[in-house]
Scaffold this active site. Structure first.
Site, mmCIF file in Angstrom:
data_model
loop_
_atom_site.group_PDB
_atom_site.id
_atom_site.type_symbol
_atom_site.label_atom_id
_atom_site.label_comp_id
_atom_site.label_asym_id
_atom_site.label_seq_id
_atom_site.Cartn_x
_atom_site.Cartn_y
_atom_site.Cartn_z
ATOM 1 N N GLY A 189 12.125 58.239 60.913
ATOM 2 C CA GLY A 189 13.462 58.817 60.810
ATOM 3 C C GLY A 189 13.462 60.275 61.205
ATOM 4 N N ASN A 211 14.436 61.664 63.877
ATOM 5 C CA ASN A 211 15.416 62.049 64.879
ATOM 6 C C ASN A 211 16.671 62.686 64.288
ATOM 7 O OD1 ASN A 211 15.581 59.034 64.185
ATOM 8 N ND2 ASN A 211 17.663 59.478 64.867
ATOM 9 N N SER A 212 16.816 62.709 62.949
ATOM 10 C CA SER A 212 18.023 63.290 62.360
ATOM 11 C C SER A 212 17.773 63.642 60.899
ATOM 12 C CB SER A 212 19.197 62.299 62.459
ATOM 13 O OG SER A 212 18.945 61.152 61.668
ATOM 14 N N GLY A 213 18.733 64.341 60.308
ATOM 15 C CA GLY A 213 18.734 64.592 58.877
ATOM 16 C C GLY A 213 17.479 65.242 58.335
ATOM 17 N N GLY A 259 14.462 64.124 58.130
ATOM 18 C CA GLY A 259 13.289 63.979 58.982
ATOM 19 C C GLY A 259 13.238 65.029 60.065
ATOM 20 N N TYR A 299 19.971 49.556 47.259
ATOM 21 C CA TYR A 299 19.434 50.877 47.599
ATOM 22 C C TYR A 299 18.565 51.407 46.458
ATOM 23 C CZ TYR A 299 19.226 55.809 48.883
ATOM 24 O OH TYR A 299 18.781 57.075 49.204
#
Length: 308
Positions: free
Chosen positions: A21, A23-25, A27, A175
Site C-alpha cells: 500500500g 502508493n498512497s496514504g 504507506g 474490518y
C-alpha cells in the site's frame, strides 16, 4: 521518549524498506520519510501506474531517493506468490511494512481465491506474502516487520470466530476482525522469532483520512465522512508516525503494540498502546496461524526457514 517526531529517525542508508500500500496514504508518507533519511524504498500495490506516480512523488520530495515498485494484489494469492518470489530471490528486506488494507465494504465480497475480502486482504494476503518473502527478510542482519492495525481491533465485533464471516457479515465487523488478526498474527510472529534478530511490531495509526474511507454504507455515511475528516481525523503524514517509530526507534521491543499518545489515541507522538483483551493469548495466536496456513495454502514455518 517524551516527544518523538520523524526528525528523530536515525540514518537509514543501506537499508531497504518494502511497503505494501505504498502508493498512497500512510504507506506513501512512510516511504517519503524513510527516503528522506536514506532508505531505499520498494512501493508495493495493485496499480503499476499509481505506483509509478507514488515513486515520482517520493523523488520529488527527495531527489536522491532510491525507489522501486512491486505490483502486488493482496486479494489474489497468485499475485502474492509472484511478487514475493521476485523479492525473495533477489532482495534483502530490512523493513517490511504490512500496511495495505481495505475497509467498510458494504456487502460481503470474496477475493480471487474465495476468501472474505476484508480479512482476506488485510490479514491473509499479508500472511501469505510474509511467508513467501521471508528469505529476503532473513538476509537482513536487523530486520523489522511492522504491521498496521487499527483502534477497531478493540471492538467486540472483532472476535476471530467465523473468520470468513460465513455466518453473518457486517462491514465494520469484518474490518475489526481483520485488524485484530493483524495484532494476534504479529504477536505470534514475535514469539516464533524470539531467538532470531527479527523484531515484529504492530501499530495503530490513530485516525486519518486516507483511501481506506472510500467505501460508504449509505447516504448518511457519505455525508458524515467529509465532516468527520475535517473535525476528527488527522493527516496521513501524522498517521504514519507510529509505523516510522516502530520501524526505526532503538527504544522499541519486538511484540510491542504502538499508537499515538494524543487524546483518544487519534494523533500525537507514538507510545506503547493497550492491547485488545486476549490478543496476546498464545493459544489464539497458534489457532490463527494454523487457520491462516490452511486458508491460504501457504506454510509459514519460521524454524524451517531459519534452518534453510
Amino acid at each position: 521518549m517524551n516527544h518523538w517526531t520523524p526528525g528523530d529517525i536515525p540514518d537509514q542508508a543501506g537499508r531497504t524498506a518494502l511497503i505494501t500500500g505504498g502508493n498512497s496514504g500512510i504507506g506513501l508518507e512512510t516511504a517519503r520519510a524513510l527516503a528522506r533519511h536514506g532508505a531505499r524504498v520498494i512501493l508495493a500495490g495493485r496499480s503499476r501506474t499509481r505506483l509509478g506516480q507514488a515513486a515520482e512523488a517520493v523523488r520529488a520530495a527527495t531527489p536522491e531517493a532510491r525507489t522501486d515498485t512491486l505490483v502486488l494484489d493482496l486479494s489474489d494469492l497468485s499475485s502474492v506468490r509472484d511478487a514475493a518470489t521476485r523479492i525473495a530471490e533477489t532482495e534483502t528486506v530490512d523493513l517490511l511494512f504490512n500496511n495495505a488494507g481495505v475497509m467498510n465494504l458494504p456487502e460481503r465480497r470474496t477475493t480471487h481465491d474465495g476468501l472474505e475480502m476484508t480479512v482476506g486482504t488485510n490479514h491473509l494476503g499479508h500472511f501469505a506474502f510474509n511467508a513467501q518473502v521471508w528469505p529476503a527478510v532473513r538476509r537482513s542482519p536487523a530486520p523489522r516487520v511492522v504491521t498496521v492495525s487499527a483502534i477497531a481491533a478493540r471492538w467486540p465485533v472483532g472476535r476471530l470466530e467465523d473468520l470468513m464471516s460465513e455466518k453473518s457479515y457486517r462491514a465494520m465487523g469484518a474490518y475489526a476482525k481483520s485488524k485484530r488478526a493483524n495484532i494476534v498474527y504479529t504477536l505470534e510472529l514475535a514469539r516464533r522469532t524470539a531467538s532470531s534478530p527479527v523484531e515484529a511490531l504492530v501499530v495503530h495509526p490513530g485516525a486519518a483520512m486516507t483511501n481506506l474511507q472510500q467505501h460508504g454504507t449509505g447516504p448518511l455515511s457519505r455525508m458524515v465522512t467529509p465532516i468527520a475528516a475535517r473535525l476528527l481525523m488527522g493527516s496521513a503524514e501524522g498517521a504514519a508516525w507510529p509505523s516510522l517509530y516502530a520501524a526505526t526507534s532503538p527504544h522499541v521491543q519486538s511484540g510491542w503494540f504502538i499508537g499515538p499518545a494524543g487524546r483518544d489515541q487519534t494523533s500525537g507522538t507514538p507510545r506503547p498502546a493497550k492491547l485488545p483483551t486476549g490478543a496476546d493469548d498464545p493459544a489464539e495466536g497458534r489457532r490463527l496461524w494454523a487457520a491462516s496456513e490452511q486458508l491460504t495454502g501457504v506454510p509459514f514455518d519460521i524454524e524451517a526457514e531459519a534452518a534453510a
